[in-house]
Design an enzyme around this catalytic site. Structure first.
Site: not given
Ligand code: NAD
Ligand code: UFG
Length: 351
Positions: A37, A126, A150, A154
């Protein structure tokens, strides 16, 4: 202080920003990412911005041989573990892929770490582990629950890390679980940022794609929540603040005994309409929206109590909403199709 840090998932959105802050702080960085990704261009740009080298291994964390090779090739002081799959809807459709990648991948990583004698870990958890919190702001001692695979992956990993750190037969592990709220924004240079594949699930990437003309309008999922304007409220945090929080967590490992959970949020909640208004201010574009039905599984409101992060990590978010949106827009407007049109530049800059 940890010196060489292995960053799993370091080519991704949060990981690339963390690698940049680590390099800026003078740490050595080794990345493992399978690019499932992410684009390797993100790491080229991290090198360019930092003006120094990082080591990149294109490999999967489930590949024990690859991990053993990496730990054997150089001394690793600590691991920051970002690698994982993160799309809630996809996890409902493909639960095994999520348990395999996230849970089994983490078991393999932890086993390789133990074999190499590395027991210092910062893990990407998360705020999803709080489920639908009974009250806000959310404190680290609130009950945890999951409503999708998902989130459950976690929870399982958190429990695994608590168990590992508590085992009387283990050498002492030092683990900080960081529970992120909603990361948005991009490095102020606009050179790295979030590059979601396909239609973005998350609000800010979608809003920015509307601003840049890739999509017509934002669909607001429900305006009948018990919040001030009826739309969902979240704690949006600048990804650079989040990245800096990882440096603080690495420093805090020295005093950590066992496994400690810390929220990374600002402590402020903004609604969907607040975010669209901020994006209009930052971009100068009208950003049309329409109210549609609630998205199944969404909660009304969540935001962090950031007090424990301030106390334990001596860390606070510094960038406000307008900075988050301005920086996200700088990235999106300079890279309307993300990394897709950039060719990978394998040049390396000596440290
Ligand atoms: P992202 O998808 O941009 O980054 C994840 C990376 O891990 C990617 O570069 C992907 O290629 C790599 N990856 C996935 N599976 C792998 C594997 N098996 N081996 C090696 N590499 C692998 O996502 P992000 O937003 O940067 O999130 C990073 C971490 O933070 C994740 O664990 C995600 O669950 C956590 N997180 C993200 C958010 C968010 O909203 N972005 C919120 C809370 C927690
Ligand atoms: N929303 C919209 N329209 C969209 C997308 C989102 O109205 O097209 C709203 C959602 O209903 C929510 C807010 O915008 O009220 C934020 O939504 P996001 O999808 O950006 O984020 P969430 O809080 O729903 O969840 C994300 C990840 C979760 C993670 C969480 C906290 O999807 O896995 O952030 O990190 F746990």
């Amino acid at each position: 202080m940890s010196h060489t840090v292995l960053v799993t998932g370091g080519a991704g959105y949060i990981g690339s920003h963390a690698c940049l802050e680590l390099l800026r702080a003078g740490r050595d960085v080794v990345v493992i990412d399978n690019l499932s990704n992410a684009s390797r261009v993100s790491l080229d740009r991290v090198r360019e911005l930092a003006g120094c080298e990082l080591v990149f291994h294109e490999a999967d964390i489930r590949d024990r041989g690859a991990l053993d090779g990496i730990f054997a090739a150089q001394r690793i002081d600590a691991v920051i573990h970002f690698a994982g799959l993160k799309a809630v809807g996809e996890s409902v459709e493909q639960p095994l892929a999520y348990y395999d990648n996230n849970v089994a991948g983490t078991v393999t990583l932890l086993s390789a770490m133990r074999a190499a004698g590395v027991r210092d870990l910062v893990f990407s958890s998360s705020c999803t582990v709080y489920g639908d919190p009974a009250q806000v702001p959310v404190r680290e001692d609130f009950p945890r629950s999951a409503t999708n695979p998902y989130g459950r992956s976690k929870l399982i990993i958190e429990d695994m890390l608590f168990d590992l750190a508590a085992s009387p037969l283990e050498e002492p592990w030092r683990v900080v679980l960081l529970r992120y709220f909603n990361p948005v924004g991009a490095d102020a240079s606009g050179r790295i940022g979030e590059d979601p594949a396909g239609i973005p699930n998350n609000l800010m990437p979608f809003v920015m794609q509307v601003a840049v003309g890739r999509r017509e309008r934002v669909r607001v999922f429900g305006d009948d929540y018990p919040t001030p304007d009826g739309t969902g409220v979240r704690d949006y945090i600048h990804v650079t603040d989040l990245a800096v929080g990882h440096l603080a967590a690495l420093d805090a490992l020295a005093k950590t005994r066992g496994c400690v959970a810390v929220n990374l949020g600002t402590g402020r909640g903004y609604s969907v309409l607040d975010m669209i208004a901020a994006a209009r201010r930052a971009t100068g574009h009208p950003i049309p929206h329409e109210i549609v039905a609630r998205r199944p599984g969404d909660i009304a409101a969540t935001y962090a109590d950031p007090a424990f992060a301030a106390e334990y990590l001596d860390w606070r978010a510094a960038r406000d909403l307008d900075v988050m949106v301005r920086d996200h827009w700088r990235w999106q407007s300079a890279n309307p199709t993300g990394y897709a049109d950039a060719s990978s530049d394998s040049r390396t800059v000596p440290r």
